[in-house]
Design a protein around this motif. Structure first.
Motif, PDB file in Angstrom:
ATOM      1  N   ALA A 184      -4.666   2.000   1.585  1.00  0.00           N
ATOM      2  CA  ALA A 184      -4.608   3.470   1.537  1.00  0.00           C
ATOM      3  C   ALA A 184      -5.865   4.040   0.889  1.00  0.00           C
ATOM      4  CB  ALA A 184      -3.363   3.921   0.785  1.00  0.00           C
ATOM      5  N   GLU A 185      -6.309   3.426  -0.185  1.00  0.00           N
ATOM      6  CA  GLU A 185      -7.518   3.898  -0.858  1.00  0.00           C
ATOM      7  C   GLU A 185      -8.743   3.727   0.036  1.00  0.00           C
ATOM      8  OE1 GLU A 185     -10.154   3.022  -4.884  1.00  0.00           O
ATOM      9  OE2 GLU A 185      -8.143   2.182  -4.726  1.00  0.00           O
ATOM     10  N   ALA A 186      -8.849   2.595   0.700  1.00  0.00           N
ATOM     11  CA  ALA A 186     -10.009   2.332   1.558  1.00  0.00           C
ATOM     12  C   ALA A 186     -10.077   3.309   2.729  1.00  0.00           C
ATOM     13  CB  ALA A 186      -9.959   0.892   2.074  1.00  0.00           C
ATOM     14  N   LEU A 187      -8.918   3.765   3.190  1.00  0.00           N
ATOM     15  CA  LEU A 187      -8.858   4.671   4.335  1.00  0.00           C
ATOM     16  C   LEU A 187      -8.667   6.135   3.923  1.00  0.00           C
ATOM     17  CD1 LEU A 187      -6.619   2.368   6.527  1.00  0.00           C
ATOM     18  CD2 LEU A 187      -9.038   2.927   6.938  1.00  0.00           C
ATOM     19  N   HIS A 188      -8.669   6.389   2.611  1.00  0.00           N
ATOM     20  CA  HIS A 188      -8.497   7.743   2.074  1.00  0.00           C
ATOM     21  C   HIS A 188      -7.193   8.363   2.575  1.00  0.00           C
ATOM     22  CE1 HIS A 188     -12.595   7.240   0.766  1.00  0.00           C
ATOM     23  NE2 HIS A 188     -12.930   6.968   2.005  1.00  0.00           N
ATOM     24  N   CYS A 189      -6.115   7.591   2.426  1.00  0.00           N
ATOM     25  CA  CYS A 189      -4.808   7.971   2.955  1.00  0.00           C
ATOM     26  C   CYS A 189      -3.779   8.126   1.853  1.00  0.00           C
ATOM     27  CB  CYS A 189      -4.278   6.871   3.871  1.00  0.00           C
ATOM     28  SG  CYS A 189      -5.172   6.673   5.374  1.00  0.00           S
ATOM     29  N   LYS A 190      -2.670   8.697   2.262  1.00  0.00           N
ATOM     30  CA  LYS A 190      -1.456   8.684   1.460  1.00  0.00           C
ATOM     31  C   LYS A 190      -0.492   7.730   2.143  1.00  0.00           C
ATOM     32  CE  LYS A 190      -2.164  12.982  -0.802  1.00  0.00           C
ATOM     33  NZ  LYS A 190      -1.545  13.937  -1.663  1.00  0.00           N
ATOM     34  N   LEU A 197       3.418   6.927   3.195  1.00  0.00           N
ATOM     35  CA  LEU A 197       4.753   7.450   3.444  1.00  0.00           C
ATOM     36  C   LEU A 197       5.717   6.283   3.595  1.00  0.00           C
ATOM     37  CD1 LEU A 197       6.736   9.763   4.190  1.00  0.00           C
ATOM     38  CD2 LEU A 197       6.033   9.413   6.558  1.00  0.00           C
ATOM     39  N   ASP A 198       6.697   6.208   2.700  1.00  0.00           N
ATOM     40  CA  ASP A 198       7.748   5.192   2.772  1.00  0.00           C
ATOM     41  C   ASP A 198       8.738   5.669   3.825  1.00  0.00           C
ATOM     42  OD1 ASP A 198      10.091   3.708   2.444  1.00  0.00           O
ATOM     43  OD2 ASP A 198       9.945   3.651   0.265  1.00  0.00           O
ATOM     44  N   CYS A 199       8.778   5.003   4.956  1.00  0.00           N
ATOM     45  CA  CYS A 199       9.626   5.444   6.073  1.00  0.00           C
ATOM     46  C   CYS A 199      11.110   5.303   5.756  1.00  0.00           C
ATOM     47  CB  CYS A 199       9.277   4.677   7.338  1.00  0.00           C
ATOM     48  SG  CYS A 199       7.590   5.012   7.911  1.00  0.00           S
ATOM     49  N   SER A 200      11.481   4.365   4.877  1.00  0.00           N
ATOM     50  CA  SER A 200      12.901   4.201   4.543  1.00  0.00           C
ATOM     51  C   SER A 200      13.388   5.305   3.612  1.00  0.00           C
ATOM     52  CB  SER A 200      13.159   2.828   3.913  1.00  0.00           C
ATOM     53  OG  SER A 200      12.486   2.697   2.677  1.00  0.00           O
ATOM     54  N   GLU A 201      12.529   5.785   2.746  1.00  0.00           N
ATOM     55  CA  GLU A 201      12.893   6.836   1.799  1.00  0.00           C
ATOM     56  C   GLU A 201      12.523   8.223   2.317  1.00  0.00           C
ATOM     57  OE1 GLU A 201      14.209   6.414  -1.530  1.00  0.00           O
ATOM     58  OE2 GLU A 201      14.636   4.374  -0.851  1.00  0.00           O
ATOM     59  N   GLY A 202      11.576   8.270   3.270  1.00  0.00           N
ATOM     60  CA  GLY A 202      11.113   9.551   3.777  1.00  0.00           C
ATOM     61  C   GLY A 202      10.284  10.323   2.769  1.00  0.00           C
ATOM     62  N   GLU A 203       9.624   9.597   1.870  1.00  0.00           N
ATOM     63  CA  GLU A 203       8.834  10.227   0.814  1.00  0.00           C
ATOM     64  C   GLU A 203       7.464   9.579   0.690  1.00  0.00           C
ATOM     65  OE1 GLU A 203       9.224  12.890  -1.122  1.00  0.00           O
ATOM     66  OE2 GLU A 203      11.128  13.319  -0.167  1.00  0.00           O
ATOM     67  N   LEU A 204       6.522  10.363   0.197  1.00  0.00           N
ATOM     68  CA  LEU A 204       5.213   9.820  -0.152  1.00  0.00           C
ATOM     69  C   LEU A 204       5.369   9.017  -1.431  1.00  0.00           C
ATOM     70  CD1 LEU A 204       3.022  12.973   0.510  1.00  0.00           C
ATOM     71  CD2 LEU A 204       3.293  10.978   1.988  1.00  0.00           C
ATOM     72  N   ILE A 205       4.665   7.888  -1.496  1.00  0.00           N
ATOM     73  CA  ILE A 205       4.761   7.044  -2.683  1.00  0.00           C
ATOM     74  C   ILE A 205       3.376   6.819  -3.268  1.00  0.00           C
ATOM     75  CG2 ILE A 205       6.892   5.909  -1.998  1.00  0.00           C
ATOM     76  CD1 ILE A 205       5.205   3.511  -1.046  1.00  0.00           C
ATOM     77  N   THR A 206       3.374   6.503  -4.549  1.00  0.00           N
ATOM     78  CA  THR A 206       2.155   6.204  -5.284  1.00  0.00           C
ATOM     79  C   THR A 206       2.376   4.893  -6.036  1.00  0.00           C
ATOM     80  OG1 THR A 206       2.943   7.476  -7.183  1.00  0.00           O
ATOM     81  CG2 THR A 206       1.560   8.645  -5.588  1.00  0.00           C
ATOM     82  N   PRO A 207       1.290   4.245  -6.477  1.00  0.00           N
ATOM     83  CA  PRO A 207       1.484   3.019  -7.253  1.00  0.00           C
ATOM     84  C   PRO A 207       2.425   3.282  -8.433  1.00  0.00           C
ATOM     85  CG  PRO A 207      -0.824   3.305  -6.726  1.00  0.00           C
ATOM     86  CD  PRO A 207      -0.121   4.572  -6.312  1.00  0.00           C
ATOM     87  N   GLY A 208       3.382   2.414  -8.627  1.00  0.00           N
ATOM     88  CA  GLY A 208       4.353   2.576  -9.699  1.00  0.00           C
ATOM     89  C   GLY A 208       5.578   3.371  -9.270  1.00  0.00           C
ATOM     90  N   GLY A 209       5.506   4.058  -8.144  1.00  0.00           N
ATOM     91  CA  GLY A 209       6.633   4.839  -7.656  1.00  0.00           C
ATOM     92  C   GLY A 209       7.097   4.319  -6.314  1.00  0.00           C
ATOM     93  N   THR A 210       7.589   3.091  -6.292  1.00  0.00           N
ATOM     94  CA  THR A 210       7.894   2.434  -5.026  1.00  0.00           C
ATOM     95  C   THR A 210       9.326   1.903  -4.986  1.00  0.00           C
ATOM     96  OG1 THR A 210       6.924   0.434  -5.944  1.00  0.00           O
ATOM     97  CG2 THR A 210       5.508   1.794  -4.549  1.00  0.00           C
ATOM     98  N   PRO A 211      10.319   2.731  -5.235  1.00  0.00           N
ATOM     99  CA  PRO A 211      11.704   2.221  -5.220  1.00  0.00           C
ATOM    100  C   PRO A 211      12.140   1.740  -3.846  1.00  0.00           C
ATOM    101  CG  PRO A 211      11.714   4.617  -5.300  1.00  0.00           C
ATOM    102  CD  PRO A 211      10.274   4.163  -5.488  1.00  0.00           C
ATOM    103  N   GLY A 212      11.534   2.252  -2.786  1.00  0.00           N
ATOM    104  CA  GLY A 212      11.905   1.836  -1.439  1.00  0.00           C
ATOM    105  C   GLY A 212      11.650   0.361  -1.187  1.00  0.00           C
ATOM    106  N   TRP A 213      10.549  -0.168  -1.714  1.00  0.00           N
ATOM    107  CA  TRP A 213      10.222  -1.589  -1.549  1.00  0.00           C
ATOM    108  C   TRP A 213      11.268  -2.453  -2.226  1.00  0.00           C
ATOM    109  CZ3 TRP A 213       8.517  -5.380   1.050  1.00  0.00           C
ATOM    110  CH2 TRP A 213       8.036  -6.559   0.497  1.00  0.00           C
ATOM    111  N   HIS A 214      11.646  -2.074  -3.426  1.00  0.00           N
ATOM    112  CA  HIS A 214      12.654  -2.847  -4.156  1.00  0.00           C
ATOM    113  C   HIS A 214      14.029  -2.711  -3.504  1.00  0.00           C
ATOM    114  CE1 HIS A 214       9.520  -2.203  -7.356  1.00  0.00           C
ATOM    115  NE2 HIS A 214       9.502  -3.489  -7.111  1.00  0.00           N
ATOM    116  N   ALA A 215      14.372  -1.519  -3.043  1.00  0.00           N
ATOM    117  CA  ALA A 215      15.653  -1.307  -2.362  1.00  0.00           C
ATOM    118  C   ALA A 215      15.696  -2.113  -1.059  1.00  0.00           C
ATOM    119  CB  ALA A 215      15.871   0.176  -2.083  1.00  0.00           C
TER     120      ALA A 215
END
Length: 134
Positions: free
Chosen positions: A95-101, A103-121
């Protein structure tokens, strides 16, 4: 079964999916050759033999990249399988290399490092489903 995230360009002022204006079309990530070069710089071992998809491998995870056939590239869908938080490091490096944000498709939310509950769920759900099959 995979945890899917979408890499796309959004303005810095957009911190949530709710902030995206109706009808907004994100700008492309860039020309295909530039996007592939950025992926290779971010993750030197990236398998990009096919122009519309790729694969990344970690010690406990794999990640399919769905780049699509358009040029310029609009977005990249990542299909993450396996386990371990080091997969997240790669997601955010891309995401950083491509200057992107991201989007967690399972949660329907934008995520940031440290804010990734969708991966754990996702991992908990996958483990529960696969253990009930055996």
């Amino acid at each position: 079964m995979s945890w899917d995230v979408l890499l796309l360009r959004l303005p810095d002022c957009i911190a949530s999916v709710q902030d995206i204006p109706d009808g907004y079309l994100p700008p492309p990530l860039g020309r295909r050759r530039d996007v592939l070069a950025a992926v290779t710089r971010a993750v030197p071992g990236a398998g990009l033999a096919e122009p519309d998809r790729g694969e990344l491998l970690g010690a406990t995870w794999s990640m399919g990249l769905d780049i699509g056939s358009t040029d310029p590239v609009d977005s990249i869908m990542l299909h993450v399988r396996g386990s371990g938080d080091d997969a997240l490091t790669t997601v955010f490096r891309l995401a950083e290399a491509l200057h992107c944000k991201v989007l967690d498709c399972s949660e329907g939310e934008l995520i940031t490092p440290g804010g990734t509950p969708g991966w754990h769920a996702f991992q908990q759900y996958r483990d529960r489903v696969t253990s009930s099959v055996h």
